[in-house]
Design a protein around this motif. Structure first.
Motif, PDB file in Angstrom:
ATOM      1  N   LYS A 460      14.161 -20.643  13.899  1.00 26.37           N
ATOM      2  CA  LYS A 460      12.919 -21.354  13.397  1.00 26.37           C
ATOM      3  C   LYS A 460      12.430 -22.340  14.458  1.00 26.37           C
ATOM      4  CE  LYS A 460      13.653 -20.165   8.703  1.00 26.37           C
ATOM      5  NZ  LYS A 460      13.743 -20.707   7.117  1.00 26.37           N
ATOM      6  N   ARG A 461      11.128 -22.607  14.573  1.00 25.47           N
ATOM      7  CA  ARG A 461      10.445 -23.745  14.983  1.00 25.47           C
ATOM      8  C   ARG A 461      10.219 -24.922  14.377  1.00 25.47           C
ATOM      9  NH1 ARG A 461       4.293 -23.726  17.146  1.00 25.47           N
ATOM     10  NH2 ARG A 461       4.242 -25.559  18.221  1.00 25.47           N
ATOM     11  N   MET A 462      11.274 -25.848  14.364  1.00 27.86           N
ATOM     12  CA  MET A 462      11.373 -26.965  13.670  1.00 27.86           C
ATOM     13  C   MET A 462      11.832 -28.141  14.492  1.00 27.86           C
ATOM     14  SD  MET A 462      13.719 -28.796  11.295  1.00 27.86           S
ATOM     15  CE  MET A 462      15.064 -27.682  10.967  1.00 27.86           C
ATOM     16  N   ILE A 463      11.351 -29.323  13.840  1.00 29.51           N
ATOM     17  CA  ILE A 463      11.585 -30.660  14.532  1.00 29.51           C
ATOM     18  C   ILE A 463      12.532 -31.505  13.434  1.00 29.51           C
ATOM     19  CG2 ILE A 463      10.908 -32.585  15.505  1.00 29.51           C
ATOM     20  CD1 ILE A 463       8.470 -31.137  16.440  1.00 29.51           C
ATOM     21  N   ASN A 464      13.622 -31.836  13.743  1.00 29.02           N
ATOM     22  CA  ASN A 464      14.503 -32.826  12.803  1.00 29.02           C
ATOM     23  C   ASN A 464      14.372 -34.432  13.183  1.00 29.02           C
ATOM     24  OD1 ASN A 464      16.325 -33.755  11.479  1.00 29.02           O
ATOM     25  ND2 ASN A 464      17.933 -32.310  11.422  1.00 29.02           N
ATOM     26  N   ALA A 465      13.389 -34.941  12.527  1.00 27.98           N
ATOM     27  CA  ALA A 465      13.376 -36.540  12.927  1.00 27.98           C
ATOM     28  C   ALA A 465      13.955 -37.305  11.715  1.00 27.98           C
ATOM     29  CB  ALA A 465      11.885 -36.931  12.930  1.00 27.98           C
ATOM     30  N   SER A 466      15.200 -37.868  12.247  1.00 30.97           N
ATOM     31  CA  SER A 466      16.029 -38.599  11.208  1.00 30.97           C
ATOM     32  C   SER A 466      16.145 -37.841   9.855  1.00 30.97           C
ATOM     33  CB  SER A 466      15.137 -39.999  10.825  1.00 30.97           C
ATOM     34  OG  SER A 466      15.237 -40.839  12.003  1.00 30.97           O
ATOM     35  N   GLY A 467      16.343 -36.673  10.168  1.00 31.86           N
ATOM     36  CA  GLY A 467      16.775 -35.734   8.662  1.00 31.86           C
ATOM     37  C   GLY A 467      15.513 -35.206   8.130  1.00 31.86           C
ATOM     38  N   PHE A 468      14.097 -35.598   8.407  1.00 28.02           N
ATOM     39  CA  PHE A 468      13.086 -35.269   8.012  1.00 28.02           C
ATOM     40  C   PHE A 468      12.521 -33.781   8.743  1.00 28.02           C
ATOM     41  CE2 PHE A 468      12.085 -39.707   6.346  1.00 28.02           C
ATOM     42  CZ  PHE A 468      12.005 -39.281   5.047  1.00 28.02           C
ATOM     43  N   LYS A 469      12.324 -32.871   8.223  1.00 26.91           N
ATOM     44  CA  LYS A 469      11.972 -31.543   8.726  1.00 26.91           C
ATOM     45  C   LYS A 469      10.467 -31.637   9.106  1.00 26.91           C
ATOM     46  CE  LYS A 469      15.689 -29.023   7.025  1.00 26.91           C
ATOM     47  NZ  LYS A 469      16.104 -27.694   6.219  1.00 26.91           N
ATOM     48  N   VAL A 470      10.006 -31.454  10.077  1.00 31.33           N
ATOM     49  CA  VAL A 470       8.701 -31.250  10.759  1.00 31.33           C
ATOM     50  C   VAL A 470       8.336 -29.983  11.258  1.00 31.33           C
ATOM     51  CG1 VAL A 470       7.037 -32.346  12.057  1.00 31.33           C
ATOM     52  CG2 VAL A 470       8.730 -33.762  11.165  1.00 31.33           C
ATOM     53  N   TRP A 471       7.376 -29.394  10.565  1.00 29.04           N
ATOM     54  CA  TRP A 471       6.927 -27.954  10.986  1.00 29.04           C
ATOM     55  C   TRP A 471       5.861 -27.924  11.949  1.00 29.04           C
ATOM     56  CZ3 TRP A 471      10.842 -24.441  10.231  1.00 29.04           C
ATOM     57  CH2 TRP A 471      11.683 -24.548   9.031  1.00 29.04           C
ATOM     58  N   PRO A 472       6.138 -27.644  13.104  1.00 32.66           N
ATOM     59  CA  PRO A 472       4.905 -28.018  14.225  1.00 32.66           C
ATOM     60  C   PRO A 472       3.855 -27.155  13.955  1.00 32.66           C
ATOM     61  CG  PRO A 472       6.826 -27.647  15.562  1.00 32.66           C
ATOM     62  CD  PRO A 472       7.329 -27.341  14.145  1.00 32.66           C
ATOM     63  N   ALA A 473       3.684 -25.948  13.219  1.00 28.29           N
ATOM     64  CA  ALA A 473       2.601 -25.347  12.845  1.00 28.29           C
ATOM     65  C   ALA A 473       1.809 -26.032  11.680  1.00 28.29           C
ATOM     66  CB  ALA A 473       2.751 -23.677  12.133  1.00 28.29           C
ATOM     67  N   GLU A 474       2.356 -26.811  10.834  1.00 24.10           N
ATOM     68  CA  GLU A 474       1.716 -27.546   9.849  1.00 24.10           C
ATOM     69  C   GLU A 474       1.038 -28.805  10.565  1.00 24.10           C
ATOM     70  OE1 GLU A 474       2.545 -29.966   5.648  1.00 24.10           O
ATOM     71  OE2 GLU A 474       4.140 -29.152   6.724  1.00 24.10           O
ATOM     72  N   VAL A 475       1.711 -29.446  11.314  1.00 23.08           N
ATOM     73  CA  VAL A 475       1.062 -30.564  12.136  1.00 23.08           C
ATOM     74  C   VAL A 475      -0.231 -30.006  12.859  1.00 23.08           C
ATOM     75  CG1 VAL A 475       1.388 -32.312  13.688  1.00 23.08           C
ATOM     76  CG2 VAL A 475       3.467 -31.508  12.048  1.00 23.08           C
ATOM     77  N   GLU A 476      -0.077 -28.833  13.671  1.00 21.19           N
ATOM     78  CA  GLU A 476      -1.003 -28.312  14.405  1.00 21.19           C
ATOM     79  C   GLU A 476      -2.193 -28.096  13.516  1.00 21.19           C
ATOM     80  OE1 GLU A 476       2.026 -26.400  17.703  1.00 21.19           O
ATOM     81  OE2 GLU A 476       0.823 -25.052  16.245  1.00 21.19           O
ATOM     82  N   ALA A 477      -1.953 -27.445  12.471  1.00 17.56           N
ATOM     83  CA  ALA A 477      -3.109 -27.001  11.747  1.00 17.56           C
ATOM     84  C   ALA A 477      -3.755 -28.319  10.939  1.00 17.56           C
ATOM     85  CB  ALA A 477      -2.550 -26.328  10.322  1.00 17.56           C
ATOM     86  N   LEU A 478      -3.281 -29.382  10.665  1.00 15.73           N
ATOM     87  CA  LEU A 478      -3.989 -30.636  10.626  1.00 15.73           C
ATOM     88  C   LEU A 478      -4.536 -31.202  11.673  1.00 15.73           C
ATOM     89  CD1 LEU A 478      -1.123 -32.168   8.048  1.00 15.73           C
ATOM     90  CD2 LEU A 478      -3.315 -31.381   7.367  1.00 15.73           C
ATOM     91  N   MET A 479      -4.094 -31.204  12.771  1.00 18.84           N
ATOM     92  CA  MET A 479      -4.653 -31.648  14.240  1.00 18.84           C
ATOM     93  C   MET A 479      -6.022 -31.074  14.203  1.00 18.84           C
ATOM     94  SD  MET A 479      -1.345 -32.854  16.352  1.00 18.84           S
ATOM     95  CE  MET A 479      -2.400 -33.706  17.524  1.00 18.84           C
TER      96      MET A 479
END
Length: 564
Positions: A460-479
């Motif tokens: 899966k495409r996912m970023i792990n920042a200090s234990g918080f899961k960040v999903w790129p597709a969600e950030v992109e949709a907001l941006m």
């Protein structure tokens, strides 16, 4: 196939558990009956007994039912850690309803989805966050708006002037002590916490059982909108009970509760497990290393579940020598790998073995954990109580031998029922393997010869920042809502402290070129999304790499970032 990890299994424990045939509310009711005068919660010196916790939860449950909340209705719960979150969580369950835990870092644009997708009509929050919910609500169609909003101040739960309050971090004073004016709802009513609890309303019977929906936490993925994970009482009950026995928990335990309870780990492995056993929760609203050291020392904390960056930060405090960690007998966590040098220091200086675990929102936190008596460092551990987990080839779906990388799959009573309103996503998340239904984690891993699991990569495409899961597709949709952004691709970048951070590669619209800076984009993101999702780095480019079918080739950007 042989299960070599069984030889490292804690000898006192069975391989599977029989869980109580009761609702999660029964855990609080039982502990309150057994230990009525014992401290269930300690928050800035204020002690809430088990009897008082039950009483307040029942009062709030009666208010919810008077507001029209019925069996199976979803109620939004949007708070940082505080006693009110625990009271509200159990009140929702007592009202036979479903808890929808929301990350309090979400902003109005994100909150709209958490109101409309679960069809929530009632929300409970703190006064510092109420304005964001009201703004989100006001922008929704009339038929989808909230009917009631219950709002509390942090100081409803403690007295900052009381001598027993102890140190209050200076940076927190405005946040915790300000009594914000309540916002209005366009089509609904707002009621204060104390007024909500001050009632003589009748309370209906408990009518939910193990199979009924209890919690609907949200997780994101490859699509833009987060998906609700349907957890019945039985799945949360299993992991609450399992976390208790796995960590040698007893009613005499004192847990430092600082991992967020809106997250599945804090909710299940900490809050629910300790209410189940009748232990004491020392609650921190968020992380502060010196306050954590003070609380561990003052209240003789015995157990601490955390993310590794918290331990690293605590050990780096200039006041560390004044803290007494001698009461700790169990420390562990997950979300990111614990650096080997830090784990070694804990072992050599404090005889503490850091116990790492692994789990997902879909598995009610742990599906794997290291045996407390035989942990391996930077390792996910072994399949948890009642859990069957394998590593398979993601293409052929055949089980792989030790040492070979494949997808981690699992089945067991902790696995969720499926995604809310997403039958296609639910079907895609499960496979039939050896005649059983297994959940596909989307994580790549391997086992060693002892049967311990190790994480190697992600499908899966996912970023792990200090234990918080960040999903790129969600950030992109907001941006994409930013008027200057034509295209955006979100990737991870290495971060010495957080492990990974968020980076956005952005194509600016021709009409806005030269008129918007990288910092302008960052500032806009901070105003429109949870802070942990905000890109730390913005890179402007003329075009994004695309495949022949026109899809953005995010992987090539990620690989280039890795090489850089």
């Amino acid at each position: 196939m042989d299960r070599p990890h069984h030889k490292f299994w804690p000898k006192r424990l069975p391989h599977a558990l029989t869980i109580p045939a009761t609702s999660l509310w029964d855990n609080l009711a039982t502990s309150a009956r057994r230990y009525p005068d014992k401290a269930a919660i300690i928050f800035f010196g204020r002690r809430t007994s088990y009897a008082e916790l039950q009483r307040q939860a029942e009062k709030l449950a009666a208010r919810l039912q008077a507001m029209g909340v019925r069996k199976g209705d979803r109620v939004l719960l949007n708070m940082q850690n505080c006693p009110q979150l625990i009271i509200a969580h159990f009140a929702i369950l007592r009202a036979n309803a479903v808890v929808v835990p929301v990350n309090p870092m979400n902003r109005a644009e994100e909150l709209k989805h958490y109101i409309t997708d679960p069809d929530a009509k009632v929300a409970i929050t703190t006064s510092d966050l109420a304005g964001e919910i009201a703004r989100a609500d006001a922008e929704l169609p009339a038929s989808e708006r909230l009917s009631h909003l219950i709002v509390t101040h942090f100081t409803d739960a403690f007295d900052p002037e009381a001598p027993e309050c102890g140190p209050l971090p200076a940076a927190w004073r405005d946040w915790l002590l300000t009594r914000h004016a309540f916002p209005g709802l366009v089509s609904g009513q707002v009621i204060g916490w104390n007024a909500a609890l001050d009632n003589g309303l009748p309370l209906g019977e408990v009518t939910v059982g193990p199979a009924d929906l209890a919690v609907l936490p949200y997780t994101s993925g490859t699509t833009g909108h987060p998906k609700g994970c349907m957890h019945p009482h039985r799945s949360i009950m299993h992991n609450a009970m399992a976390s208790t026995v796995w960590g040698n928990g007893t009613a005499e335990g004192v847990m430092l509760l600082v991992v967020p309870m809106f997250h599945i780990t804090g909710m299940v492995s900490v809050m629910h497990s300790h209410i189940y056993m009748g232990a004491t929760l020392v609650v921190m609203p968020r992380w502060d290393r010196d306050l954590a050291g003070h609380l561990i020392s003052s209240y003789k904390v015995t157990t601490w579940t955390n993310i590794p960056t918290m331990v690293i930060d605590l050990l780096g405090s200039p006041n560390f020598a004044s803290f007494d960690l001698s009461s700790l007998h169990h420390i562990g966590g997950g979300g990111a790998a614990m650096p080997q040098a830090v784990a070694q220091r804990l072992l050599e200086q404090y005889d503490l073995r850091y116990v790492e675990g692994y789990g997902l929102t879909e598995t009610a936190a742990p599906s794997h954990s290291n045996p407390p008596d035989a942990p391996k460092q930077q390792c996910l551990g072994i399949p948890f109580l009642s859990c069957d987990s394998r590593v398979i080839d993601p293409e052929t779906l055949k089980e792989l031998p030790p040492g070979e990388q494949g997808e981690i799959i699992m089945r067991g009573p902790m696995v969720f029922d499926g995604y809310w309103k997403r039958p296609e996503a639910t079907e895609a998340a499960f496979i039939e393997f050896e005649g059983q239904r297994f959940f596909r984690s989307g994580d790549l891993g391997r086992t060693d010869e002892d049967g311990y699991f190790f994480l190697t990569d992600r499908l899966k495409r996912m970023i792990n920042a200090s234990g918080f899961k960040v999903w790129p597709a969600e950030v992109e949709a907001l941006m994409f809502r930013h008027p200057a952004i034509q295209e955006a691709c979100v990737i991870s970048t290495r971060d010495a402290y957080r492990g990974e951070s968020v980076k956005a590669v952005v194509v600016v619209r021709a009409s806005h070129k030269g008129q918007v800076s990288e910092q302008d984009i960052v500032d806009w993101c901070r105003a429109n999304m949870a802070v942990y999702k905000v890109p730390r780095i913005i890179q402007f480019v003329d075009a994004l790499p695309k495949s022949g079918s026109g899809k953005v080739m995010w992987r090539s950007l990620q690989e280039a970032e890795g090489q850089a």
